[in-house]
Motif scaffolding. Structure first.
Motif, mmCIF file in Angstrom:
data_model
loop_
_atom_site.group_PDB
_atom_site.id
_atom_site.type_symbol
_atom_site.label_atom_id
_atom_site.label_comp_id
_atom_site.label_asym_id
_atom_site.label_seq_id
_atom_site.Cartn_x
_atom_site.Cartn_y
_atom_site.Cartn_z
ATOM 1 N N LEU A 42 -64.669 -28.941 28.843
ATOM 2 C CA LEU A 42 -63.250 -29.027 28.492
ATOM 3 C C LEU A 42 -62.584 -27.656 28.499
ATOM 4 C CD1 LEU A 42 -63.215 -31.577 25.520
ATOM 5 C CD2 LEU A 42 -62.619 -31.998 27.902
ATOM 6 N N PHE A 43 -63.224 -26.689 27.873
ATOM 7 C CA PHE A 43 -62.610 -25.367 27.783
ATOM 8 C C PHE A 43 -62.685 -24.605 29.102
ATOM 9 C CE2 PHE A 43 -62.870 -26.439 23.330
ATOM 10 C CZ PHE A 43 -61.648 -25.965 22.864
ATOM 11 N N HIS A 98 -53.879 -31.692 26.548
ATOM 12 C CA HIS A 98 -54.337 -32.986 27.068
ATOM 13 C C HIS A 98 -53.254 -33.654 27.918
ATOM 14 C CE1 HIS A 98 -58.338 -33.930 25.526
ATOM 15 N NE2 HIS A 98 -58.019 -33.265 24.417
ATOM 16 N N THR A 99 -51.987 -33.372 27.631
ATOM 17 C CA THR A 99 -50.916 -34.050 28.367
ATOM 18 C C THR A 99 -50.422 -33.293 29.596
ATOM 19 O OG1 THR A 99 -49.259 -33.146 26.846
ATOM 20 C CG2 THR A 99 -50.073 -35.357 26.380
ATOM 21 N N VAL A 100 -50.563 -31.965 29.629
ATOM 22 C CA VAL A 100 -49.994 -31.228 30.765
ATOM 23 C C VAL A 100 -51.035 -30.588 31.683
ATOM 24 C CG1 VAL A 100 -47.876 -30.752 29.485
ATOM 25 C CG2 VAL A 100 -49.660 -29.017 29.576
ATOM 26 N N SER A 101 -52.261 -30.452 31.241
ATOM 27 C CA SER A 101 -53.276 -29.781 32.061
ATOM 28 C C SER A 101 -54.082 -30.805 32.857
ATOM 29 C CB SER A 101 -54.221 -28.957 31.169
ATOM 30 O OG SER A 101 -55.167 -29.804 30.546
ATOM 31 N N PRO A 102 -54.918 -30.317 33.778
ATOM 32 C CA PRO A 102 -55.792 -31.229 34.528
ATOM 33 C C PRO A 102 -56.806 -31.947 33.635
ATOM 34 C CG PRO A 102 -55.744 -29.062 35.578
ATOM 35 C CD PRO A 102 -55.012 -28.944 34.275
ATOM 36 N N ASP A 106 -57.735 -38.604 28.982
ATOM 37 C CA ASP A 106 -59.040 -39.277 28.881
ATOM 38 C C ASP A 106 -60.106 -38.559 29.712
ATOM 39 O OD1 ASP A 106 -60.964 -41.158 28.299
ATOM 40 O OD2 ASP A 106 -60.071 -42.764 29.489
ATOM 41 N N PRO A 107 -60.467 -37.314 29.351
ATOM 42 C CA PRO A 107 -61.400 -36.549 30.187
ATOM 43 C C PRO A 107 -62.814 -37.118 30.231
ATOM 44 C CG PRO A 107 -60.963 -35.382 28.140
ATOM 45 C CD PRO A 107 -60.039 -36.563 28.180
ATOM 46 N N VAL A 113 -60.467 -40.973 23.352
ATOM 47 C CA VAL A 113 -60.812 -40.815 21.931
ATOM 48 C C VAL A 113 -60.349 -39.455 21.402
ATOM 49 C CG1 VAL A 113 -62.722 -40.626 20.291
ATOM 50 C CG2 VAL A 113 -62.711 -42.459 21.981
ATOM 51 N N LEU A 114 -60.634 -38.368 22.107
ATOM 52 C CA LEU A 114 -60.236 -37.035 21.628
ATOM 53 C C LEU A 114 -58.723 -36.936 21.457
ATOM 54 C CD1 LEU A 114 -62.424 -34.489 23.654
ATOM 55 C CD2 LEU A 114 -62.537 -34.994 21.213
#
Length: 152
Positions: A42-43, A98-102, A106-107, A113-114
């Protein structure tokens, strides 16, 4: 000074979202601090997207440190309101990325959930801040140079 029963009840109710915030944030520290592959993924996505290639660990540990600080502050009666605001700030970052990045909402292909937990934790922070607004007003007055004690 006599404290009204409804105000005292509100202070007690603030513990429910405060405990949720602390539990939620501290639960995920095991993944951030120990370098869990999912957390590293994620990071890495975020730092690469931001153009900070190779700084995944710094961002992951920095976010982890802020979450620990918010968890501690929200559990100390005198700083509970500020802890709620701090948790909102940290979760605002999570919701934003979560809303603007790749990364996306729902990664992990688990129904997001996150993202849902970040939204719930943000709302819990807002609830703590509202329930402890007397504390926040006193704190902001003190910062502004007005003489006001911060309620416990």
């Amino acid at each position: 000074m006599i404290e009204h029963k409804p105000l005292r009840l509100l202070r007690h109710l603030a513990w429910i979202p405060a405990i949720w915030i602390a539990w939620e944030l501290l639960h995920y520290e095991q993944y951030k601090l120990l370098g869990n592959p999912g957390s590293v993924f994620l990071f890495t996505v975020l730092t690469d997207w931001l153009g900070f290639h190779g700084y995944e660990k710094a961002m992951r540990l920095g976010v982890g440190a802020m979450e620990i600080a918010a968890s501690i502050l929200v559990l100390i009666p005198r700083t509970q309101g500020f802890g709620g605001l701090f948790a909102m700030g940290v979760m605002s970052g999570a919701i934003f990325f979560h809303t603007v990045s790749p990364l996306g909402i729902d990664p992990y292909s688990d129904g997001g959930v996150l993202f849902k937990e970040a939204c719930l934790t943000w709302a819990a922070g807002l609830l703590v801040a509202v329930l402890r607004r007397d504390q926040l007003v006193a704190l902001f007055n003190r910062i502004a140079g007005r003489d006001a004690a911060v309620p416990a």
